[in-house]
Design a protein around this motif. Structure first.
Motif, mmCIF file in Angstrom:
data_model
loop_
_atom_site.group_PDB
_atom_site.id
_atom_site.type_symbol
_atom_site.label_atom_id
_atom_site.label_comp_id
_atom_site.label_asym_id
_atom_site.label_seq_id
_atom_site.Cartn_x
_atom_site.Cartn_y
_atom_site.Cartn_z
ATOM 1 N N GLY A 1 0.828 -1.197 0.000
ATOM 2 C CA GLY A 1 0.000 0.000 0.000
ATOM 3 C C GLY A 1 0.864 1.249 0.000
ATOM 4 N N ASN A 2 0.659 2.108 1.004
ATOM 5 C CA ASN A 2 1.443 3.326 1.155
ATOM 6 C C ASN A 2 2.559 3.181 2.173
ATOM 7 N N VAL A 3 2.841 1.967 2.641
ATOM 8 C CA VAL A 3 3.820 1.731 3.692
ATOM 9 C C VAL A 3 5.037 1.037 3.094
ATOM 10 N N LEU A 4 6.213 1.621 3.337
ATOM 11 C CA LEU A 4 7.483 1.018 2.928
ATOM 12 C C LEU A 4 8.109 0.376 4.164
ATOM 13 N N THR A 5 8.197 -0.945 4.172
ATOM 14 C CA THR A 5 8.728 -1.684 5.308
ATOM 15 C C THR A 5 10.170 -2.068 5.016
ATOM 16 N N VAL A 6 11.069 -1.664 5.925
ATOM 17 C CA VAL A 6 12.502 -1.947 5.798
ATOM 18 C C VAL A 6 12.893 -2.888 6.929
ATOM 19 N N GLN A 7 13.460 -4.024 6.593
ATOM 20 C CA GLN A 7 13.950 -4.994 7.573
ATOM 21 C C GLN A 7 15.453 -5.153 7.379
ATOM 22 N N ALA A 8 16.192 -5.111 8.482
ATOM 23 C CA ALA A 8 17.652 -5.214 8.398
ATOM 24 C C ALA A 8 18.175 -5.907 9.639
ATOM 25 N N ALA A 9 19.266 -6.627 9.466
ATOM 26 C CA ALA A 9 19.940 -7.327 10.562
ATOM 27 C C ALA A 9 21.431 -7.067 10.435
ATOM 28 N N ALA A 10 22.093 -6.951 11.586
ATOM 29 C CA ALA A 10 23.522 -6.668 11.608
ATOM 30 C C ALA A 10 24.320 -7.961 11.458
ATOM 31 N N ALA A 11 25.465 -7.841 10.811
ATOM 32 C CA ALA A 11 26.362 -8.992 10.667
ATOM 33 C C ALA A 11 27.086 -9.215 11.979
ATOM 34 N N LYS A 12 26.852 -10.356 12.565
ATOM 35 C CA LYS A 12 27.477 -10.673 13.851
ATOM 36 C C LYS A 12 28.850 -11.287 13.601
ATOM 37 N N SER A 13 29.866 -10.676 14.207
ATOM 38 C CA SER A 13 31.221 -11.210 14.067
ATOM 39 C C SER A 13 31.342 -12.501 14.843
ATOM 40 N N PRO A 14 32.111 -13.460 14.373
ATOM 41 C CA PRO A 14 32.264 -14.733 15.084
ATOM 42 C C PRO A 14 32.897 -14.512 16.441
ATOM 43 N N PRO A 15 32.604 -15.374 17.395
ATOM 44 C CA PRO A 15 33.193 -15.222 18.725
ATOM 45 C C PRO A 15 34.707 -15.113 18.662
ATOM 46 N N GLU A 16 35.231 -14.334 19.605
ATOM 47 C CA GLU A 16 36.671 -14.078 19.600
ATOM 48 C C GLU A 16 37.470 -15.356 19.782
ATOM 49 N N ASN A 17 36.918 -16.291 20.548
ATOM 50 C CA ASN A 17 37.634 -17.541 20.771
ATOM 51 C C ASN A 17 37.807 -18.326 19.473
ATOM 52 N N GLN A 18 36.871 -18.116 18.503
ATOM 53 C CA GLN A 18 36.980 -18.854 17.258
ATOM 54 C C GLN A 18 37.857 -18.137 16.248
ATOM 55 N N THR A 19 38.041 -16.816 16.399
ATOM 56 C CA THR A 19 38.854 -16.080 15.439
ATOM 57 C C THR A 19 40.342 -16.193 15.743
ATOM 58 N N LYS A 20 40.688 -16.490 16.965
ATOM 59 C CA LYS A 20 42.110 -16.591 17.317
ATOM 60 C C LYS A 20 42.679 -17.901 16.799
ATOM 61 N N GLN A 21 43.824 -17.845 16.161
ATOM 62 C CA GLN A 21 44.504 -19.020 15.646
ATOM 63 C C GLN A 21 45.917 -19.057 16.239
ATOM 64 N N GLY A 22 46.422 -20.256 16.439
ATOM 65 C CA GLY A 22 47.786 -20.403 16.932
ATOM 66 C C GLY A 22 47.823 -21.029 18.310
ATOM 67 N N ILE A 23 48.881 -20.701 19.066
ATOM 68 C CA ILE A 23 49.107 -21.255 20.395
ATOM 69 C C ILE A 23 48.679 -20.228 21.424
#
Length: 409
Positions: free
Chosen positions: A168-190
């Motif tokens: 009709g006369n209504v413009l509906t905007v839906q949006a979601a933010a990109a969630k960064s992966p948990p920090e524990n999963q982004t760390k690599q190495g020892i």
């Protein structure tokens, strides 16, 4: 009911019949199949009835044979209305203009409904829509949902999902933010696992690495809880390094001091409430009051907007703005320290809960005093929270963003 509407579409007449042979008139109408409705006799030589316009033209022979006079009392139906209005060209022009106006208004956007998840900047989305010339008053057929989505995903990196729907006369905007992966999963190495805060361990769950503490141990901030070095367990094994991972739950103690002044300000209404109204057509505002100045002195102003809606998806670009002006005066009030304790305790709990990443508040001990015309609450708060933090092996320094927040306020 339906039959009455059908007869009205062809035209209905209410007639008055006068004569000495009314019975013969009715019999002749029955023979000629002329349908009379709502027949009633008003006098000895007079009756009234209703019939269709088509049957009225067939009454000529019946009237002559029965020697009765027929007079039209009332005309109803579409043919008579059309006959009265067909020469009113201004009226039909107004109807045409109104139809064009309704069609034009229904083809534009008059409301933008933002349905955004947490972490999405709504102001940035509105600004990007303005760059695409999309806003209140934009024609809906000029909006390409695919192009808008492509533009938004390219300009706003924090978006994970974006959609535009026009109803009709209504413009509906839906949006979601990109969630960064948990920090524990982004760390690599020892990595080693160290304590983010001081506390007493209540539960420890080790995924990888060598456990250096146990339940009931008191640990300090920066202490290594799980080592990345795994010792050999047999003659054929050798020492090796791994990426340590663990969850450590502990009782953590916070010392919090909060203050509130005992002097407060109380509002007292000094006059009657004033209501001012204004009509808003799109972006144009028409004030329905004379003066634009507010009441003398200090006052509160409450603004409410009521938009004209035909249904859920059809909105008209007309809004009624109501401003309620409430004048008041302020006076100082001295509060008791006993009445402030519950407010200070509530504020303490809220501040601690805001600092917790994972965990909950378990208990609190508070001491209330009065110092320099202020209520001072000194409290000790115990929390059950997760204190494990993964850092590179060989260091005990926490990341700068994960510094332990001070609780004293």
């Amino acid at each position: 009911m339906v039959a009455d509407w059908i007869r009205l579409a062809g035209g209905m007449l209410t007639i008055r019949v006068r004569g000495a042979e009314l019975e013969r008139f009715l019999n002749l109408c029955a023979q000629q199949r002329i349908m009379l409705y709502r027949i009633r006799r008003t006098q000895m030589d007079e009756l009234r009835a209703e019939l269709t316009l088509r049957d009225f033209y067939r009454l000529a022979c019946v009237r002559r044979r029965s020697r009765c006079r027929v007079h039209i009392v009332r005309r109803r139906g579409f043919p008579f209305v059309w006959n009265r209005l067909r020469h009113r060209h201004g009226l039909w022009l107004g109807f045409a203009l109104m139809g064009l106006l309704c069609w034009e208004l229904s083809s534009r956007i008059w409301m933008i409904d933002l349905r955004l998840e947490q972490g999405v900047n709504g102001q940035a989305i509105l600004q990007e829509l303005e760059t695409l010339h999309i806003g209140v008053g934009t024609k809906s057929r000029t909006i390409d949902a695919k192009d808008v989505k492509r533009h938004m995903m390219m300009q706003l990196d924090e978006l994970k999902y974006f959609s535009v729907n026009i109803e009709g006369n209504v413009l509906t905007v839906q949006a979601a933010a990109a969630k960064s992966p948990p920090e524990n999963q982004t760390k690599q190495g020892i990595h080693d696992v160290i304590a983010r805060k001081d506390g007493v361990i209540r539960k420890i769950s080790v995924g990888r690495g060598t456990q250096l503490c146990k339940q009931g141990d008191a640990v300090v901030r920066g202490q290594v809880l799980v080592d990345a070095l795994v010792r050999k367990q047999g003659e054929l094994d050798a020492d090796r390094l791994t990426d340590a991972n663990a969850q450590v739950w502990a009782d953590v103690r916070y010392y919090v001091t909060r203050k509130l002044p005992l002097e407060a300000v109380r509002k007292t209404e000094t006059g009657r409430k004033r209501h001012r109204y204004a009509l808003c057509f799109g972006k144009t505002r028409i004030n329905l009051y004379r003066s634009s100045s507010l009441t003398e002195g200090i006052c509160d102003r409450i603004i409410t907007m009521k938009t004209v809606r035909i249904n859920e998806h059809l909105v008209l670009p007309v809004s009624l703005c109501c401003e309620t002006v409430i004048p008041y005066q302020t006076e100082p009030v001295l509060l008791r320290s006993e009445t402030m304790q519950s407010r200070l305790e509530y504020g303490t709990k809220r501040s601690i809960q805001a600092q917790l990443q994972e965990g909950c508040l378990t208990s609190m001990q508070a001491d209330m005093n009065t110092e320099a015309h202020a209520a001072v609450l000194r409290s000790v708060v115990w929390c059950y929270e997760q204190i494990a933090e993964r850092v590179e092996s060989g260091t005990t320094e926490l990341p700068e963003s994960e510094e332990n927040k001070e609780s004293e306020e």
